[in-house]
Design a protein around this motif. Structure first.
Motif, PDB file in Angstrom:
ATOM      1  N   PRO A 282      69.840  99.859 -25.181  1.00 31.67           N
ATOM      2  CA  PRO A 282      69.471  98.454 -24.930  1.00 31.67           C
ATOM      3  C   PRO A 282      67.981  98.346 -24.625  1.00 31.67           C
ATOM      4  N   THR A 283      67.339  97.363 -25.226  1.00 31.58           N
ATOM      5  CA  THR A 283      65.884  97.230 -25.093  1.00 31.58           C
ATOM      6  C   THR A 283      65.478  95.771 -24.980  1.00 31.58           C
ATOM      7  N   PHE A 284      64.661  95.479 -23.982  1.00 28.09           N
ATOM      8  CA  PHE A 284      64.003  94.181 -23.886  1.00 28.09           C
ATOM      9  C   PHE A 284      62.590  94.362 -24.417  1.00 28.09           C
ATOM     10  N   LEU A 285      62.170  93.480 -25.324  1.00 31.68           N
ATOM     11  CA  LEU A 285      60.848  93.601 -25.938  1.00 31.68           C
ATOM     12  C   LEU A 285      60.129  92.268 -25.909  1.00 31.68           C
ATOM     13  N   TYR A 286      58.909  92.298 -25.390  1.00 34.03           N
ATOM     14  CA  TYR A 286      58.018  91.134 -25.432  1.00 34.03           C
ATOM     15  C   TYR A 286      56.931  91.435 -26.456  1.00 34.03           C
ATOM     16  N   VAL A 287      56.553  90.429 -27.252  1.00 29.55           N
ATOM     17  CA  VAL A 287      55.492  90.611 -28.245  1.00 29.55           C
ATOM     18  C   VAL A 287      54.285  89.774 -27.823  1.00 29.55           C
ATOM     19  N   SER A 288      53.187  90.467 -27.536  1.00 34.28           N
ATOM     20  CA  SER A 288      51.929  89.809 -27.166  1.00 34.28           C
ATOM     21  C   SER A 288      51.144  89.439 -28.407  1.00 34.28           C
ATOM     22  N   SER A 289      50.482  88.321 -28.354  1.00 33.01           N
ATOM     23  CA  SER A 289      49.718  87.793 -29.472  1.00 33.01           C
ATOM     24  C   SER A 289      48.459  88.620 -29.750  1.00 33.01           C
ATOM     25  N   PRO A 290      48.030  88.677 -31.023  1.00 28.78           N
ATOM     26  CA  PRO A 290      46.777  89.373 -31.334  1.00 28.78           C
ATOM     27  C   PRO A 290      45.539  88.508 -31.092  1.00 28.78           C
ATOM     28  N   PHE A 291      45.739  87.227 -30.808  1.00 26.18           N
ATOM     29  CA  PHE A 291      44.609  86.316 -30.694  1.00 26.18           C
ATOM     30  C   PHE A 291      44.017  86.303 -29.286  1.00 26.18           C
ATOM     31  N   GLU A 292      42.712  86.399 -29.227  1.00 17.68           N
ATOM     32  CA  GLU A 292      41.986  86.362 -27.950  1.00 17.68           C
ATOM     33  C   GLU A 292      42.294  85.076 -27.190  1.00 17.68           C
ATOM     34  N   SER A 293      42.455  83.986 -27.909  1.00 19.24           N
ATOM     35  CA  SER A 293      42.724  82.687 -27.274  1.00 19.24           C
ATOM     36  C   SER A 293      44.091  82.643 -26.585  1.00 19.24           C
ATOM     37  N   ASP A 294      44.984  83.578 -26.912  1.00 17.64           N
ATOM     38  CA  ASP A 294      46.319  83.629 -26.297  1.00 17.64           C
ATOM     39  C   ASP A 294      46.422  84.631 -25.147  1.00 17.64           C
ATOM     40  N   LYS A 295      45.335  85.300 -24.850  1.00 19.49           N
ATOM     41  CA  LYS A 295      45.345  86.354 -23.830  1.00 19.49           C
ATOM     42  C   LYS A 295      45.818  85.841 -22.471  1.00 19.49           C
ATOM     43  N   GLU A 296      45.323  84.691 -22.064  1.00 19.82           N
ATOM     44  CA  GLU A 296      45.696  84.141 -20.760  1.00 19.82           C
ATOM     45  C   GLU A 296      47.184  83.770 -20.728  1.00 19.82           C
ATOM     46  N   LYS A 297      47.667  83.172 -21.802  1.00 17.58           N
ATOM     47  CA  LYS A 297      49.089  82.800 -21.881  1.00 17.58           C
ATOM     48  C   LYS A 297      49.962  84.048 -21.791  1.00 17.58           C
ATOM     49  N   ASP A 298      49.611  85.092 -22.549  1.00 21.77           N
ATOM     50  CA  ASP A 298      50.362  86.349 -22.485  1.00 21.77           C
ATOM     51  C   ASP A 298      50.354  86.938 -21.077  1.00 21.77           C
ATOM     52  N   SER A 299      49.199  86.916 -20.433  1.00 24.21           N
ATOM     53  CA  SER A 299      49.096  87.464 -19.072  1.00 24.21           C
ATOM     54  C   SER A 299      49.996  86.710 -18.097  1.00 24.21           C
ATOM     55  N   THR A 300      50.018  85.396 -18.222  1.00 21.41           N
ATOM     56  CA  THR A 300      50.858  84.568 -17.345  1.00 21.41           C
ATOM     57  C   THR A 300      52.341  84.855 -17.595  1.00 21.41           C
ATOM     58  N   ILE A 301      52.732  84.923 -18.860  1.00 26.25           N
ATOM     59  CA  ILE A 301      54.130  85.201 -19.198  1.00 26.25           C
ATOM     60  C   ILE A 301      54.524  86.590 -18.697  1.00 26.25           C
ATOM     61  N   LYS A 302      53.650  87.572 -18.894  1.00 27.34           N
ATOM     62  CA  LYS A 302      53.980  88.931 -18.448  1.00 27.34           C
ATOM     63  C   LYS A 302      54.079  89.025 -16.925  1.00 27.34           C
ATOM     64  N   LEU A 303      53.307  88.239 -16.227  1.00 27.67           N
ATOM     65  CA  LEU A 303      53.429  88.198 -14.769  1.00 27.67           C
ATOM     66  C   LEU A 303      54.798  87.634 -14.386  1.00 27.67           C
ATOM     67  N   ASP A 304      55.224  86.577 -15.069  1.00 31.10           N
ATOM     68  CA  ASP A 304      56.542  86.002 -14.801  1.00 31.10           C
ATOM     69  C   ASP A 304      57.657  86.985 -15.165  1.00 31.10           C
ATOM     70  N   ILE A 305      57.504  87.697 -16.273  1.00 34.16           N
ATOM     71  CA  ILE A 305      58.482  88.722 -16.658  1.00 34.16           C
ATOM     72  C   ILE A 305      58.536  89.796 -15.579  1.00 34.16           C
ATOM     73  N   SER A 306      57.370  90.230 -15.141  1.00 29.55           N
ATOM     74  CA  SER A 306      57.284  91.282 -14.130  1.00 29.55           C
ATOM     75  C   SER A 306      58.017  90.904 -12.847  1.00 29.55           C
ATOM     76  N   ASN A 307      57.857  89.681 -12.415  1.00 25.82           N
ATOM     77  CA  ASN A 307      58.527  89.234 -11.195  1.00 25.82           C
ATOM     78  C   ASN A 307      60.043  89.322 -11.321  1.00 25.82           C
ATOM     79  N   THR A 308      60.574  88.963 -12.481  1.00 26.28           N
ATOM     80  CA  THR A 308      62.024  89.019 -12.691  1.00 26.28           C
ATOM     81  C   THR A 308      62.522  90.450 -12.828  1.00 26.28           C
ATOM     82  N   ILE A 309      61.837  91.258 -13.618  1.00 23.31           N
ATOM     83  CA  ILE A 309      62.356  92.605 -13.882  1.00 23.31           C
ATOM     84  C   ILE A 309      62.284  93.517 -12.665  1.00 23.31           C
ATOM     85  N   LYS A 310      61.386  93.230 -11.753  1.00 23.09           N
ATOM     86  CA  LYS A 310      61.358  94.009 -10.507  1.00 23.09           C
ATOM     87  C   LYS A 310      62.626  93.760  -9.711  1.00 23.09           C
TER      88      LYS A 310
END
Length: 151
Positions: free
Chosen positions: A48-76
């Motif tokens: 079983p695998t959970f996979l998040y795909v981060s965008s290659p675009f520099e303009s999406d970096k902040e959105k990815d960081s925010t989403i990954k922080l939210d993911i991190s809070n749940t998975i902990k």
């Protein structure tokens, strides 16, 4: 006596090795970044695998960081690991013109998906989810996947 102790030590070592976790169905609550080679290997495994795909675009970096922080809070809390396939770090092909399916990945950028037995099961696309709703959406998705496929 010596053989008994060695036998016991061998059995104990095997038990510890078998119980160690290399999948994201269980874990320490970490986001583990994988490259294009590792993600192909990951998608070929039956675990079983959970996979998040981060965008290659520099303009999406902040959105990815925010989403990954939210993911991190749940998975902990849930004690599972999530793999992050960051398209901005792909080096073997042009990440801006290549489909993620080339890497055996079915989910899109800004989405969290669950795979089992090398098959895509479900995903949540977080692109259009209101920022305030992202943590709840992630939490519900992970809990649903756990109860549906892992328990």
């Amino acid at each position: 006596m010596k053989k008994t102790i060695l036998g016991f030590a061998l059995i104990l070592a095997l038990m510890v090795g078998c119980s160690s976790n290399e999948t994201s169905g269980k874990g320490k609550g970490e986001i583990i970044e994988v490259n294009e080679i590792e993600v192909k290997e990951l998608m070929a495994k039956s675990e079983p695998t959970f996979l998040y795909v981060s965008s290659p675009f520099e303009s999406d970096k902040e959105k990815d960081s925010t989403i990954k922080l939210d993911i991190s809070n749940t998975i902990k809390k849930e004690k599972i690991d999530v793999y992050d396939f960051n398209l901005a770090k792909v080096t073997t092909v042009d990440p801006f013109t290549t489909s993620v399916s080339e890497f055996n990945v079915k989910n899109n950028t800004h989405s969290l998906a669950f795979y089992q037995d090398s098959e895509f099961k479900e995903e949540i696309d977080l692109t259009d989810v209101e920022n305030a709703d992202v943590p709840k959406t992630i939490d519900e998705f992970i809990k649903t996947m756990k109860s549906r496929y892992l328990e």
